[in-house]
Design a protein around this motif. Sequence first.
Motif, short mmCIF file in Angstrom:
data_model
loop_
_atom_site.label_atom_id
_atom_site.label_comp_id
_atom_site.label_asym_id
_atom_site.label_seq_id
_atom_site.Cartn_x
_atom_site.Cartn_y
_atom_site.Cartn_z
N LEU A 77 95.42 32.05 36.44
CA LEU A 77 93.92 31.71 35.83
C LEU A 77 94.10 30.86 36.83
CD1 LEU A 77 93.13 31.42 32.22
CD2 LEU A 77 92.07 33.23 34.10
N SER A 78 95.08 29.62 37.33
CA SER A 78 95.15 29.05 38.24
C SER A 78 94.87 29.44 39.78
CB SER A 78 96.31 28.09 37.88
OG SER A 78 96.42 26.95 36.38
N ALA A 79 95.64 30.30 40.14
CA ALA A 79 95.75 30.88 41.29
C ALA A 79 94.96 31.81 41.15
CB ALA A 79 97.11 31.62 41.28
N GLY A 80 94.46 32.91 40.47
CA GLY A 80 93.00 33.76 40.15
C GLY A 80 92.04 32.23 41.23
N VAL A 81 91.95 31.22 40.54
CA VAL A 81 90.29 31.11 40.77
C VAL A 81 90.33 30.24 42.49
CG1 VAL A 81 89.28 28.17 40.69
CG2 VAL A 81 89.87 29.59 38.61
N LEU A 82 91.58 29.96 42.83
CA LEU A 82 92.00 29.76 44.31
C LEU A 82 91.98 31.05 45.51
CD1 LEU A 82 95.60 27.92 43.79
CD2 LEU A 82 93.21 26.50 44.74
N GLN A 83 92.11 32.19 44.48
CA GLN A 83 92.13 33.12 44.95
C GLN A 83 90.84 33.60 45.10
OE1 GLN A 83 94.14 36.41 45.94
NE2 GLN A 83 95.22 34.67 46.97
N HIS A 92 92.54 28.51 55.65
CA HIS A 92 93.84 28.32 55.04
C HIS A 92 93.63 29.19 54.28
CE1 HIS A 92 93.19 23.64 55.51
NE2 HIS A 92 92.30 23.58 54.34
N PRO A 93 94.19 30.16 55.25
CA PRO A 93 94.79 32.15 54.90
C PRO A 93 96.32 32.08 54.25
CG PRO A 93 94.35 31.66 57.29
CD PRO A 93 93.60 30.19 56.71
N HIS A 94 96.85 30.76 54.94
CA HIS A 94 97.94 30.21 54.40
C HIS A 94 98.42 30.58 53.18
CE1 HIS A 94 102.61 30.12 55.32
NE2 HIS A 94 102.80 28.61 54.25
N VAL A 95 97.26 29.40 53.05
CA VAL A 95 97.57 28.94 51.51
C VAL A 95 96.70 29.85 50.51
CG1 VAL A 95 96.58 26.93 49.47
CG2 VAL A 95 97.05 26.18 51.59
N HIS A 96 95.92 31.01 50.91
CA HIS A 96 95.34 31.64 49.72
C HIS A 96 96.36 32.94 50.04
CE1 HIS A 96 92.55 35.10 49.00
NE2 HIS A 96 92.75 35.82 50.36
N ARG A 97 96.96 33.74 50.71
CA ARG A 97 98.40 34.34 50.52
C ARG A 97 98.88 34.22 49.79
NH1 ARG A 97 97.28 35.08 56.38
NH2 ARG A 97 99.30 33.75 57.08
N TRP A 98 99.48 32.62 49.82
CA TRP A 98 100.61 32.35 48.72
C TRP A 98 100.03 32.52 47.75
CZ3 TRP A 98 105.40 32.35 48.92
CH2 TRP A 98 106.77 32.49 49.64
N SER A 99 98.57 31.43 47.34
CA SER A 99 98.68 32.02 45.88
C SER A 99 98.03 32.86 44.90
CB SER A 99 96.86 31.37 46.40
OG SER A 99 95.92 31.53 47.06
N GLY A 100 98.12 34.33 46.25
CA GLY A 100 98.39 35.71 45.95
C GLY A 100 99.31 35.79 45.34
N ARG A 101 100.31 35.76 46.41
CA ARG A 101 101.62 35.77 45.57
C ARG A 101 101.51 35.28 44.35
NH1 ARG A 101 102.86 34.07 51.33
NH2 ARG A 101 103.03 36.78 52.43
#
Length: 239
Positions: A77-83, A92-101
Amino acid sequence: MATDTTTAPAPAGAPRKIRWWRRPWIAPLAIITAVFLATALPRYVGLDPAQSLVPTDRGPAFYSALVTHIFAGSIMLSAGVLQLWPWLRAHHPHVHRWSGRVYVASAIPTAVAALVVAQFPSAGVAQQVANTVMGTLLLTFTLLGYRAVRQRRFADHREWMVRSTALAFSIVANRFWSTFLIAVYVPGALTDPNIGFGSPEIEGAAIASAWMSFVANLLFAEWWLHRKPKKRGRAQKAG
Protein backbone atom coordinates in the motif's frame (compact mmCIF):
# COMPACT_ATOMS: atom_id res chain seq x y z
CA MET A 1 2.64 19.22 -7.35
CA ALA A 2 4.76 21.23 -9.78
CA THR A 3 6.28 24.48 -8.50
CA ASP A 4 7.06 26.11 -11.87
CA THR A 5 4.88 29.21 -12.28
CA THR A 6 6.16 30.38 -15.66
CA THR A 7 3.76 30.66 -18.55
CA ALA A 8 6.16 29.92 -21.37
CA PRO A 9 4.93 27.11 -23.64
CA ALA A 10 6.47 23.71 -23.07
CA PRO A 11 8.99 22.46 -25.66
CA ALA A 12 7.61 20.18 -28.35
CA GLY A 13 7.38 16.61 -27.12
CA ALA A 14 7.76 17.58 -23.44
CA PRO A 15 5.31 15.92 -21.03
CA ARG A 16 2.39 18.09 -20.01
CA LYS A 17 2.71 19.33 -16.44
CA ILE A 18 0.00 18.16 -14.10
CA ARG A 19 -0.87 20.69 -11.41
CA TRP A 20 -1.69 19.35 -7.97
CA TRP A 21 -5.33 20.45 -8.17
CA ARG A 22 -5.82 18.23 -11.23
CA ARG A 23 -5.05 15.19 -9.04
CA PRO A 24 -6.55 16.22 -5.68
CA TRP A 25 -7.03 12.65 -4.50
CA ILE A 26 -3.37 11.74 -3.87
CA ALA A 27 -3.07 13.60 -0.52
CA PRO A 28 -6.34 12.18 0.91
CA LEU A 29 -5.34 8.71 -0.30
CA ALA A 30 -1.97 9.01 1.42
CA ILE A 31 -3.61 10.20 4.66
CA ILE A 32 -6.24 7.43 4.61
CA THR A 33 -3.53 4.82 3.97
CA ALA A 34 -1.37 6.17 6.80
CA VAL A 35 -4.30 6.15 9.23
CA PHE A 36 -5.29 2.64 8.15
CA LEU A 37 -1.76 1.29 8.66
CA ALA A 38 -1.32 3.14 11.95
CA THR A 39 -4.50 1.61 13.36
CA ALA A 40 -4.22 -1.92 11.92
CA LEU A 41 -0.51 -2.75 11.84
CA PRO A 42 0.43 -2.33 15.55
CA ARG A 43 -1.84 -5.22 16.54
CA TYR A 44 0.35 -7.64 14.59
CA VAL A 45 3.86 -6.28 15.19
CA GLY A 46 4.20 -8.29 18.40
CA LEU A 47 3.03 -11.50 16.66
CA ASP A 48 0.46 -12.04 19.42
CA PRO A 49 -2.64 -13.82 18.06
CA ALA A 50 -4.68 -12.45 20.95
CA GLN A 51 -4.30 -8.93 19.49
CA SER A 52 -5.70 -9.90 16.09
CA LEU A 53 -8.76 -8.07 14.83
CA VAL A 54 -10.18 -11.37 13.59
CA PRO A 55 -10.39 -14.73 15.39
CA THR A 56 -7.25 -16.79 14.78
CA ASP A 57 -8.48 -20.24 15.84
CA ARG A 58 -8.75 -21.47 12.26
CA GLY A 59 -5.79 -23.80 11.93
CA PRO A 60 -2.01 -23.39 12.23
CA ALA A 61 -1.57 -21.90 8.74
CA PHE A 62 -4.08 -19.10 9.25
CA TYR A 63 -2.21 -16.73 11.56
CA SER A 64 1.11 -17.07 9.73
CA ALA A 65 -0.59 -16.30 6.42
CA LEU A 66 -2.52 -13.44 8.02
CA VAL A 67 0.63 -11.80 9.39
CA THR A 68 2.42 -12.26 6.05
CA HIS A 69 -0.55 -10.71 4.27
CA ILE A 70 -0.61 -7.73 6.63
CA PHE A 71 3.13 -7.02 6.69
CA ALA A 72 3.64 -7.43 2.94
CA GLY A 73 0.37 -5.61 2.30
CA SER A 74 1.54 -2.62 4.35
CA ILE A 75 4.58 -2.29 2.10
CA MET A 76 2.41 -2.79 -0.97
CA LEU A 77 0.00 0.00 0.00
CA SER A 78 2.83 2.42 0.81
CA ALA A 79 4.49 1.73 -2.54
CA GLY A 80 1.10 1.97 -4.24
CA VAL A 81 0.60 5.53 -3.00
CA LEU A 82 3.98 6.49 -4.50
CA GLN A 83 3.06 4.79 -7.77
CA LEU A 84 -0.13 6.83 -8.03
CA TRP A 85 1.61 10.17 -7.40
CA PRO A 86 1.88 11.91 -10.82
CA TRP A 87 4.43 14.50 -9.64
CA LEU A 88 6.82 11.80 -8.44
CA ARG A 89 6.45 9.87 -11.69
CA ALA A 90 7.13 12.98 -13.78
CA HIS A 91 9.97 14.51 -11.76
CA HIS A 92 11.68 11.46 -10.26
CA PRO A 93 11.16 8.54 -12.65
CA HIS A 94 13.97 6.57 -11.00
CA VAL A 95 12.13 6.64 -7.66
CA HIS A 96 8.92 5.73 -9.47
CA ARG A 97 10.57 2.69 -11.05
CA TRP A 98 12.00 1.50 -7.75
CA SER A 99 8.72 1.98 -5.90
CA GLY A 100 7.13 -0.06 -8.69
CA ARG A 101 9.58 -2.88 -8.08
CA VAL A 102 8.81 -2.73 -4.37
CA TYR A 103 5.10 -2.79 -5.14
CA VAL A 104 5.38 -5.93 -7.27
CA ALA A 105 7.73 -7.66 -4.82
CA SER A 106 5.29 -7.06 -1.95
CA ALA A 107 2.04 -7.57 -3.89
CA ILE A 108 2.93 -11.14 -4.86
CA PRO A 109 3.32 -12.49 -1.28
CA THR A 110 0.35 -10.35 -0.23
CA ALA A 111 -1.86 -12.04 -2.83
CA VAL A 112 -0.54 -15.54 -2.10
CA ALA A 113 -1.10 -15.07 1.63
CA ALA A 114 -4.58 -13.71 0.92
CA LEU A 115 -5.40 -16.91 -0.96
CA VAL A 116 -4.40 -18.93 2.11
CA VAL A 117 -6.33 -16.70 4.51
CA ALA A 118 -9.38 -16.88 2.24
CA GLN A 119 -9.68 -20.62 2.85
CA PHE A 120 -10.51 -19.96 6.52
CA PRO A 121 -13.54 -17.65 6.23
CA SER A 122 -15.50 -16.36 9.19
CA ALA A 123 -18.67 -15.98 7.12
CA GLY A 124 -18.84 -19.17 5.10
CA VAL A 125 -18.40 -20.13 1.47
CA ALA A 126 -19.62 -16.85 -0.05
CA GLN A 127 -16.90 -14.90 1.74
CA GLN A 128 -14.35 -17.59 0.89
CA VAL A 129 -15.17 -17.28 -2.81
CA ALA A 130 -15.03 -13.47 -2.71
CA ASN A 131 -11.61 -13.36 -1.04
CA THR A 132 -10.26 -16.13 -3.28
CA VAL A 133 -11.36 -14.26 -6.39
CA MET A 134 -9.83 -11.03 -5.08
CA GLY A 135 -6.49 -12.70 -4.25
CA THR A 136 -6.37 -14.47 -7.61
CA LEU A 137 -7.08 -11.26 -9.53
CA LEU A 138 -4.52 -9.27 -7.52
CA LEU A 139 -1.82 -11.84 -8.26
CA THR A 140 -2.81 -12.14 -11.92
CA PHE A 141 -3.03 -8.41 -12.64
CA THR A 142 0.27 -7.72 -10.89
CA LEU A 143 2.10 -10.41 -12.87
CA LEU A 144 0.52 -9.23 -16.13
CA GLY A 145 1.58 -5.67 -15.36
CA TYR A 146 5.13 -6.79 -14.58
CA ARG A 147 5.33 -8.83 -17.78
CA ALA A 148 4.03 -5.90 -19.83
CA VAL A 149 6.67 -3.50 -18.54
CA ARG A 150 9.42 -6.06 -19.12
CA GLN A 151 8.21 -6.27 -22.71
CA ARG A 152 8.12 -2.44 -22.86
CA ARG A 153 4.37 -2.44 -23.47
CA PHE A 154 3.94 0.60 -21.25
CA ALA A 155 0.29 1.32 -22.06
CA ASP A 156 -0.69 -2.26 -21.16
CA HIS A 157 1.54 -2.05 -18.08
CA ARG A 158 -0.27 1.05 -16.86
CA GLU A 159 -3.71 -0.52 -17.30
CA TRP A 160 -2.84 -3.75 -15.50
CA MET A 161 -1.18 -1.88 -12.64
CA VAL A 162 -4.13 0.46 -12.22
CA ARG A 163 -6.31 -2.64 -11.82
CA SER A 164 -3.80 -4.22 -9.46
CA THR A 165 -3.64 -1.08 -7.31
CA ALA A 166 -7.43 -0.86 -7.20
CA LEU A 167 -7.48 -4.39 -5.78
CA ALA A 168 -4.63 -3.60 -3.39
CA PHE A 169 -6.66 -0.81 -1.82
CA SER A 170 -9.74 -3.01 -1.49
CA ILE A 171 -8.60 -3.88 2.05
CA VAL A 172 -8.84 -0.18 2.91
CA ALA A 173 -12.24 0.05 1.21
CA ASN A 174 -13.35 -3.02 3.16
CA ARG A 175 -13.20 -1.01 6.39
CA PHE A 176 -15.60 1.52 4.93
CA TRP A 177 -17.98 -1.02 3.42
CA SER A 178 -18.07 -3.27 6.48
CA THR A 179 -18.82 -0.33 8.81
CA PHE A 180 -21.41 1.08 6.42
CA LEU A 181 -23.19 -2.24 5.87
CA ILE A 182 -23.23 -3.07 9.57
CA ALA A 183 -24.61 0.40 10.37
CA VAL A 184 -27.36 -0.02 7.75
CA TYR A 185 -28.35 -3.65 8.25
CA VAL A 186 -27.14 -4.47 11.79
CA PRO A 187 -27.11 -1.15 13.66
CA GLY A 188 -27.35 -2.95 16.99
CA ALA A 189 -23.89 -4.44 16.46
CA LEU A 190 -22.36 -1.01 17.04
CA THR A 191 -23.64 -0.97 20.63
CA ASP A 192 -24.43 -4.60 21.53
CA PRO A 193 -21.31 -6.64 22.41
CA ASN A 194 -23.31 -9.86 22.06
CA ILE A 195 -23.54 -9.35 18.30
CA GLY A 196 -20.16 -10.27 16.86
CA PHE A 197 -18.32 -12.83 14.75
CA GLY A 198 -20.52 -15.85 14.19
CA SER A 199 -23.86 -14.08 14.29
CA PRO A 200 -25.87 -14.36 11.04
CA GLU A 201 -26.29 -10.59 10.80
CA ILE A 202 -22.57 -9.91 10.95
CA GLU A 203 -21.83 -12.76 8.53
CA GLY A 204 -24.21 -11.25 5.97
CA ALA A 205 -22.55 -7.85 6.26
CA ALA A 206 -19.07 -9.45 6.02
CA ILE A 207 -20.01 -11.31 2.84
CA ALA A 208 -21.45 -8.20 1.19
CA SER A 209 -18.41 -6.17 2.24
CA ALA A 210 -15.98 -8.78 0.89
CA TRP A 211 -17.55 -8.49 -2.56
CA MET A 212 -18.20 -4.74 -2.56
CA SER A 213 -14.69 -3.79 -1.45
CA PHE A 214 -12.98 -5.10 -4.57
CA VAL A 215 -15.78 -5.08 -7.15
CA ALA A 216 -16.49 -1.38 -6.57
CA ASN A 217 -12.77 -0.57 -6.79
CA LEU A 218 -12.40 -2.51 -10.04
CA LEU A 219 -15.44 -0.81 -11.57
CA PHE A 220 -13.97 2.58 -10.67
CA ALA A 221 -10.60 1.58 -12.16
CA GLU A 222 -12.24 0.50 -15.42
CA TRP A 223 -14.21 3.73 -15.58
CA TRP A 224 -11.02 5.71 -14.98
CA LEU A 225 -9.08 3.82 -17.64
CA HIS A 226 -11.76 4.16 -20.29
CA ARG A 227 -12.67 7.80 -19.71
CA LYS A 228 -9.20 9.31 -20.16
CA PRO A 229 -8.65 8.42 -23.86
CA LYS A 230 -12.04 9.96 -24.69
CA LYS A 231 -11.09 13.12 -22.82
CA ARG A 232 -7.79 13.42 -24.66
CA GLY A 233 -9.58 12.80 -27.96
CA ARG A 234 -12.01 15.67 -27.31
CA ALA A 235 -9.13 17.97 -26.38
CA GLN A 236 -7.30 17.13 -29.60
CA LYS A 237 -10.41 17.80 -31.70
CA ALA A 238 -10.96 21.12 -29.91
CA GLY A 239 -7.36 22.12 -30.68
